[in-house]
Design an enzyme around this catalytic site. Structure first.
Site, PDB file in Angstrom:
ATOM      1  CD  GLN A 129     -13.695   8.008   7.142  1.00  0.00           C
ATOM      2  OE1 GLN A 129     -14.157   6.942   7.514  1.00  0.00           O
ATOM      3  NE2 GLN A 129     -14.299   8.733   6.217  1.00  0.00           N
ATOM      4  CG  ASN A 130      -8.382   8.925   2.604  1.00  0.00           C
ATOM      5  OD1 ASN A 130      -9.240   8.119   2.917  1.00  0.00           O
ATOM      6  ND2 ASN A 130      -8.519   9.787   1.620  1.00  0.00           N
ATOM      7  CB  VAL A 131      -3.406   5.506   5.983  1.00  0.00           C
ATOM      8  CG1 VAL A 131      -4.345   5.064   7.103  1.00  0.00           C
ATOM      9  CG2 VAL A 131      -3.472   4.539   4.815  1.00  0.00           C
ATOM     10  CG  ASP A 132      -3.958   9.171   0.674  1.00  0.00           C
ATOM     11  OD1 ASP A 132      -3.853  10.392   0.902  1.00  0.00           O
ATOM     12  OD2 ASP A 132      -4.999   8.655   0.220  1.00  0.00           O
ATOM     13  N   GLY A 166     -16.148  11.443  -0.608  1.00  0.00           N
ATOM     14  CA  GLY A 166     -15.682  10.087  -0.902  1.00  0.00           C
ATOM     15  C   GLY A 166     -15.575   9.151   0.283  1.00  0.00           C
ATOM     16  CB  THR A 167     -16.300   8.734   3.531  1.00  0.00           C
ATOM     17  OG1 THR A 167     -16.535   7.754   4.566  1.00  0.00           O
ATOM     18  CG2 THR A 167     -17.098   9.994   3.846  1.00  0.00           C
ATOM     19  CB  SER A 168     -18.968   3.852   2.359  1.00  0.00           C
ATOM     20  OG  SER A 168     -18.151   3.390   3.408  1.00  0.00           O
ATOM     21  NE  ARG A 190      -2.816  -1.474  -0.741  1.00  0.00           N
ATOM     22  CZ  ARG A 190      -2.613  -2.733  -1.131  1.00  0.00           C
ATOM     23  NH1 ARG A 190      -2.592  -3.714  -0.262  1.00  0.00           N
ATOM     24  NH2 ARG A 190      -2.413  -3.031  -2.405  1.00  0.00           N
ATOM     25  CG  HIS A 245      -9.208   5.403  10.109  1.00  0.00           C
ATOM     26  ND1 HIS A 245     -10.193   5.261   9.169  1.00  0.00           N
ATOM     27  CD2 HIS A 245      -9.865   5.550  11.297  1.00  0.00           C
ATOM     28  CE1 HIS A 245     -11.384   5.325   9.743  1.00  0.00           C
ATOM     29  NE2 HIS A 245     -11.216   5.509  11.036  1.00  0.00           N
TER      30      HIS A 245
END
Ligand code: APR
Length: 236
Positions: free
Chosen positions: A87-90, A171-173, A56, A105
């Site tokens: 929420q992204n780890v990028d 862009g989040t569910s 990843r 996260h």
């Protein structure tokens, strides 16, 4: 100046080539969450997790920020009260120029101590070598908040959400808690723009929510432009 809060999920990075989690081609369709993203999985087979997150990390380093990340960074430059919670780890928000991003996260470019959830170290390049240790002596693990673990910066994120005059959700569910509950901390009068081509699980009774069914690279620059135009007309 109004407080703008941006809350993003995997969908904002999809057009940069990074997989989402729950779409039909998402990561959790190809891998089992229980085998990859839990503390038990780490105890059972740490090498598997190190390999997974190394892959990843390699993908992340190759990816570039897209028009949505850039528009949000621009918004923050023009309206510095803008805060970004992801929420992204990028690190695509940061590479687009955004600052003080709260990562609920974790961050893929960092590793953390096994005994202290916020004791992180930056990693050079993509590869974690299993067995390396944190200065506190514990085994280094990917700085990823696994399912079932506490979310260290959630309270800080709620405090920020509770000050929002405008909230932009991208862009989040809205399936993963507690992150998804951030919308409940937003004041009732706050205008919420939700940019997502799919059907996130938001409460339809949420007041003042506008669902813009567009991809991030189209919808986010439009919303940002509107906000900046309103600000220029001194409506903000
Ligand atoms: N632009 C905007 N949104 C998009 C795009 C796009 N180009 N492509 C997909 N999406 C939307 C989908 O419609 C979906 O609503 O992105 C969302 C992705 O949802 P998830 O895959 O569930 O991602 P996310 O909500 O960020 O997941 C939350 O789950 O596994 C964990 O820790 C992981 O942070 C992650 C958390």
């Amino acid at each position: 100046m109004k407080n703008i809060v941006v809350f993003t999920g995997a969908g904002i990075s999809a057009e940069s080539g990074l997989s989402t989690f729950r779409d039909s081609d998402g990561l959790w369709e190809k891998y089992s969450v229980e085998e990859i993203c839990t503390h038990e999985a780490w105890e059972r087979n740490p090498q598997l997790l190190v390999d997974f997150y190394n892959a990843r990390r390699r993908d992340t380093l190759k990816a570039q920020p897209n028009a949505a990340h850039l528009a949000i960074a621009e918004l923050q430059k023009k309206i510095p009260t803008t805060r970004i919670i992801t929420q992204n780890v990028d690190d695509l928000h940061e590479r687009a120029g955004a600052i003080n991003v709260i990562h609920l996260h974790g961050e893929i470019t960092k590793l953390r101590s096994s005994i202290n959830e916020t004791a992180t170290v930056s990693l050079n390049g993509w590869e974690q070598h299993y067995g390396d240790r944190h200065p506190d002596g514990s085994l280094l693990r990917p700085y990823i908040v696994f399912f079932g673990e506490g979310v260290p910066y959630f309270t800080a994120a709620c405090d920020i959400a509770s000050t929002a005059d405008i909230m932009i959700v991208v862009g989040t569910s809205l399936n993963v808690y507690p992150a998804a509950s951030l919308l409940q901390y937003v004041p009732k009068k706050t205008q919420i723009y939700l940019i997502d081509p799919g059907q996130p699980a938001f409460n339809p009774l949420t007041p003042n929510i506008t669902h813009i069914r567009k991809k991030a690279t189209e919808g986010v620059p439009q919303v940002v432009e509107n906000i900046l135009n309103n600000a220029a007309e001194r409506k903000l």
